[in-house]
Structure formats: C-alpha cells, structure tokens
Design an enzyme around this catalytic site. Structure first.
Site, short mmCIF file in Angstrom:
data_model
loop_
_atom_site.label_atom_id
_atom_site.label_comp_id
_atom_site.label_asym_id
_atom_site.label_seq_id
_atom_site.Cartn_x
_atom_site.Cartn_y
_atom_site.Cartn_z
N ASP A 120 27.14 66.31 50.92
CA ASP A 120 28.11 65.84 49.93
C ASP A 120 28.65 64.48 50.37
O ASP A 120 28.57 64.12 51.54
CB ASP A 120 29.26 66.84 49.78
CG ASP A 120 29.91 66.80 48.40
OD1 ASP A 120 29.71 67.75 47.61
OD2 ASP A 120 30.62 65.81 48.11
N ASP A 158 25.73 59.88 50.63
CA ASP A 158 25.81 59.43 49.24
C ASP A 158 24.38 59.48 48.70
O ASP A 158 23.54 58.65 49.07
CB ASP A 158 26.37 58.01 49.19
CG ASP A 158 26.39 57.45 47.77
OD1 ASP A 158 25.91 58.14 46.84
OD2 ASP A 158 26.89 56.31 47.60
N TYR A 202 26.53 62.42 30.72
CA TYR A 202 26.26 63.69 31.40
C TYR A 202 25.22 64.52 30.62
O TYR A 202 24.23 64.96 31.21
CB TYR A 202 27.58 64.45 31.58
CG TYR A 202 27.46 65.83 32.17
CD1 TYR A 202 27.42 66.02 33.55
CD2 TYR A 202 27.40 66.96 31.35
CE1 TYR A 202 27.31 67.29 34.09
CE2 TYR A 202 27.29 68.23 31.89
CZ TYR A 202 27.25 68.40 33.25
OH TYR A 202 27.15 69.66 33.79
#
Ligand SMILES: NC(=O)c1ccc[n+]([C@@H]2O[C@H](COP(=O)([O-])OP(=O)(O)OC[C@H]3O[C@@H](n4cnc5c(N)ncnc54)[C@H](O)[C@@H]3O)[C@@H](O)[C@H]2O)c1
Length: 260
Positions: A36, A59, A149
């Site tokens: 994460d 990242d 999204y």
C-alpha cells in the site's frame, strides 16, 4: 484448500477491504506481502498479523516501485503464487474531469495492476499461479456524475479476459471479483460509521438484504486462488448479494409494479 508455502501479493492492503483479504489469506496459511501507499496503516496491519504478513510500502503508479516490489518478493520469498490487484483511488469528477484526473485514475485503477501482472508473470507461471483483479458493480451499470472509476472497473473485466487468454498456456489463471456495496472506509464514512444504517440503505439494491463484508469478498478471492478453482479462468464472480442479477424493475414483474 491447502495454501501452506504459498505467497501472495495484495495491493491496497491497508484499508478495510484489502486488509480483510490479507487476513483471510494469512488465516489460510499464505505468506502475504501487503502492499500500500499508506505506510502507517500498512505497518500497523503487519504488526497485528505477525510473521505471515509483511508490509511493503509502494506506490503502484511507479514502475521503479513495482520493479522493487517484485525483486523484494522474489529475494525474500523465492516465489509468487498469487497477485491480488485491489488498490484503488475513488476521485471522480465525472464529465468535468480533467485529462490529468483521467490519467491518474486510470493509472492507479487499471494500468498499474496490468503492469504488475506483466512484471509477475514469469514468477506466477513458475508456480501455476493465479491473479484476481478487483472489479465492481460500478463498472457494470450507468451512474450519474461518475466516469473515471466506472470506466476503469469496466475495463478491468475486459482486461481480465485478455490476461487470462494470454497466460492460460503458462498455467496462470486470471479472474475478477465484482463486489457490491461493501463495508469499507467509504461506506463507513457515508453512513457515519453506522453499519445498521449502511445495511438499510443497501437492502433495496442487494436482494440478500445488506451491504457486503470485506470477508465476503475475501473468501471468493481465496477460492479463486485455490485448487478448487483450478479450471476457472477469465471469469468474473459477482460478490454483490444479488445486486447485478436485478434489472431496473428490482426483480418485480410489471404485474407486481401495477399492484396486481
Ligand atoms: N468498498 C466498496 O463498496 C467496493 C465496492 C466494489 C468494489 N470495490 C473495490 O474493492 C477494492 C478496494 O476498495 P476499498 O473500498 O477498500 O478502497 P479504499 O479506498 O478504502 O482502499 C484502497 C487502498 O488502496 C491504496 N492505494 C491507493 N492508491 C495507491 C497507490 N498508488 N499505490 C498503492 N496503494 C494505493 C489506498 O492507500 C487504500 O489503502 C477496489 O478495487 C474497489 O474498486 C469496493
């Protein structure tokens, strides 16, 4: 389901849903590399879960970070059996989104996971491994004022089929799961932390009468990685309490809507 000795990479592992996947895999005996960008939360998860879970700050939108992640996994664990592409950013200005916003959303939500499949493919092939990409009901239906999204999530369902077709001859299976509303940081925020309220709001859209739990999703991810799913590839499994089986009539016939 025998997972002893297996190694999984789970991205977006620090938040509620990702950490539910990590917990289920750890409980099943998998060595988990929890990935994460949120180091504080990821470290806390690893401390809580102990030696079966190691946190790696990364990242996923950085190629160098992905290369370092895969090198780290192979140096420390010597193998990668499962890749769970779960990380996401929700920022979505819909039709008003700028090019930069579009590229960032697609980068994190679609492209980074695709590149991680590319970079782990040899290791996965060596184990006859499995990839699970996270879809969503959000990628299957129209929603006003959103675009970034849902477009990424719809693309993931297609990408899953392409990856599955490309990697089948190397014994790597690639599938997706598509949750409905799931008890997560976002749903907790929207409901003011009130799970009963979230379930009441979810009930009309989810015939099973509630929002999903992270573990509802995690169990299906685990199944797709298990030998029980050894002949399943290129599939999407809804984990949505029936959300996606309904049309706009909400499962009621015209006669029912007319009250007769
Ligand atoms: N929560 C829901 O109701 C729901 C419904 C359908 C599908 N999903 C899917 O489930 C998955 C998890 O969703 P969630 O609700 O837990 O999201 P979340 O926003 O709560 O968690 C996402 C995690 O990804 C991490 N992340 C973001 N950018 C990153 C980056 N560049 N590199 C590494 N990590 C990064 C974040 O730090 C966070 O820990 C997503 O793929 C989402 O599309 C969720």
């Amino acid at each position: 389901m025998n997972f002893e000795g297996k190694v999984a990479i789970v991205t977006g592992a620090a938040a509620m849903l990702g950490s539910a996947i990590v917990r289920a895999f750890v409980k099943a005996g998998v060595q988990v590399l929890a990935v994460d960008i949120d180091a504080a939360r990821g470290e806390a998860l690893a401390v809580e879960l102990g030696s079966r879970c190691r946190f790696i700050a990364c990242d996923i939108a950085s190629d160098a970070a992905l290369d370092a992640l895969v090198a780290d996994a192979l140096a420390s664990e010597r193998r990668i059996d499962f890749l769970i592409n779960n990380a996401v950013v929700y920022g979505d200005n819909g039709l008003e989104a700028s090019r930069g916003e579009w590229l960032h959303a697609l980068d994190v939500n679609l492209v980074s996971g695709a590149l991680l499949v590319q970079k782990t493919a040899d290791a996965l092939a060596a184990q006859g491994g499995a990839v699970v990409n996270m879809g969503s009901v959000g990628g299957k239906f129209g929603t006003a004022n959103r675009a970034l999204y849902p477009a990424a999530k719809a693309a993931i369902l297609q990408l899953t089929r392409n990856q599955a077709a490309s990697l089948a001859h190397r014994r790597v299976r690639v599938n997706s799961v598509s949750p409905g509303w799931t008890w997560s940081d976002a749903l907790s925020r929207m409901s003011g932390g009130d799970r009963a309220h979230a379930d009441r709001m979810a009930a009309p859209m989810h015939p099973l009468g509630r929002a999903g739990d992270g573990d509802d999703v995690a169990q299906v991810v685990l199944f797709l990685c298990s030998d029980a799913a050894r002949f399943v590839t290129g599939a999407d499994i809804p984990v949505d309490g029936g959300f996606s089986m309904l049309g706009p009539d909400q499962g009621r016939s015209a006669r029912d809507w007319f009250g007769g």
